[in-house]
Scaffold this motif. Structure first.
Motif, PDB file in Angstrom:
ATOM      1  N   SER A 286       2.224   1.394   5.146  1.00  0.00           N
ATOM      2  CA  SER A 286       2.571   1.663   3.756  1.00  0.00           C
ATOM      3  C   SER A 286       4.030   1.321   3.490  1.00  0.00           C
ATOM      4  O   SER A 286       4.821   1.085   4.420  1.00  0.00           O
ATOM      5  CB  SER A 286       2.327   3.143   3.422  1.00  0.00           C
TER       6      SER A 286
ATOM      7  N   TYR B   7       0.821  -1.211   0.000  1.00  0.00           N
ATOM      8  CA  TYR B   7       0.000   0.000   0.000  1.00  0.00           C
ATOM      9  C   TYR B   7       0.857   1.264   0.000  1.00  0.00           C
ATOM     10  O   TYR B   7       1.985   1.278   0.472  1.00  0.00           O
ATOM     11  CB  TYR B   7      -0.909   0.016   1.235  1.00  0.00           C
ATOM     12  N   GLN B   8       0.246   2.346  -0.533  1.00  0.00           N
ATOM     13  CA  GLN B   8       0.856   3.669  -0.514  1.00  0.00           C
ATOM     14  C   GLN B   8       0.313   4.473   0.674  1.00  0.00           C
ATOM     15  O   GLN B   8      -0.621   4.055   1.356  1.00  0.00           O
ATOM     16  CB  GLN B   8       0.548   4.398  -1.824  1.00  0.00           C
ATOM     17  N   ASP B   9       0.902   5.654   0.909  1.00  0.00           N
ATOM     18  CA  ASP B   9       0.519   6.472   2.066  1.00  0.00           C
ATOM     19  C   ASP B   9      -0.931   6.918   2.032  1.00  0.00           C
ATOM     20  O   ASP B   9      -1.516   7.230   3.075  1.00  0.00           O
ATOM     21  CB  ASP B   9       1.421   7.707   2.159  1.00  0.00           C
TER      22      ASP B   9
END
Length: 250
Positions: free
Chosen positions: A207, A170-172
């Motif tokens: 993340s 996952y990203q931020d």
């Protein structure tokens, strides 16, 4: 006791070409997203996979995608809301026919690949998907992972289940790391299990940059086309059972 649904994209074989190990994975999941013949699958595969899911006691969902067999539905296409509405009606309608023939209910709808991402960028496309699902059967649930799709489905009175991923980073901002980037896929089972447990019990995910990101987790996706998917599914299911986390359809 916390619980989670484990879903898997399957029924993605086509003619003599085989994708994934659906029968092995079905022993460890609680719902199946079955391709409807546009991005993957064909009538024989749809029927065979629904029968196998029914025999395993797994909830059946339709997994409509873009009409792009060569690109496996992962290449974006320029489509109007009307065109998206039509392709959802066509594919979900086909899956509904198969489930009725087998004698099991159609449980949910989950869009595939690029179409899934297109609804995140364009609220009108999310609205078209929700309208199509509603017009086919307003009792169907929609598996969602973006705000546009969740809002559109709820506005139609459809039930939603928020999806998280066992095998994706996952990203931020809570979005998935694009597959074109390094570390997009989680290939280490222990790392995947740790991420899953955190999402289910704490409602958060770490993340790639190390940020703690809040996340809603109703259903957990394992990609059936990933190498070793059956092993992933088995070990994640065993880890959840060992921690007393219930596993059942939403």
């Amino acid at each position: 006791m916390p619980f989670i649904d484990i879903n898997c994209d399957m029924g993605e074989s086509f003619g003599p070409w085989v994708m994934g190990n659906d029968r092995a994975i079905l022993q460890h999941v609680t719902s199946a997203n079955i391709a409807c013949g546009f991005h993957a699958g064909d009538p024989d595969t749809m029927l065979e996979t629904v029968r196998a899911a029914a025999a395993a006691g797994v909830a059946v969902g339709a997994h409509p995608g873009l009409p792009d067999l060569q690109g496996f539905g992962r290449r974006a296409m320029a489509m109007t809301p009307g065109e998206v509405y039509a392709l959802i009606v066509y594919q979900v309608g086909a899956m509904l026919g198969v489930t009725r023939a087998v004698g099991v209910p159609l449980h949910h709808v989950k869009t595939h690949g690029a179409l899934y991402n297109m609804t995140a960028r364009d609220p009108a496309l999310a609205q078209a998907v929700a309208q199509a699902v509603h017009d086919i059967d307003p009792k169907l649930m929609v598996y969602v992972a973006n705000a546009n799709m969740a809002s559109a489905a709820r506005a139609m009175g459809l039930r939603v289940a928020f999806e998280v991923y066992a095998d994706r980073s996952y990203q931020d901002d809570g979005t998935l790391t694009p597959r074109s980037e390094p570390r997009a896929m989680i290939e280490d089972v222990a790392e995947s299990i740790a991420q899953v447990k955190r999402m289910v019990t704490d409602g958060s995910v770490i993340s790639l940059a190390g940020k703690t990101v809040p996340i809603a987790a109703d259903t957990l996706c394992i990609h059936g086309d990933q190498p070793g998917a059956a092993v992933f599914a088995a070990r994640i299911r065993a880890a959840l059972d060992a921690d007393g986390i219930g596993v059942r359809p939403v």
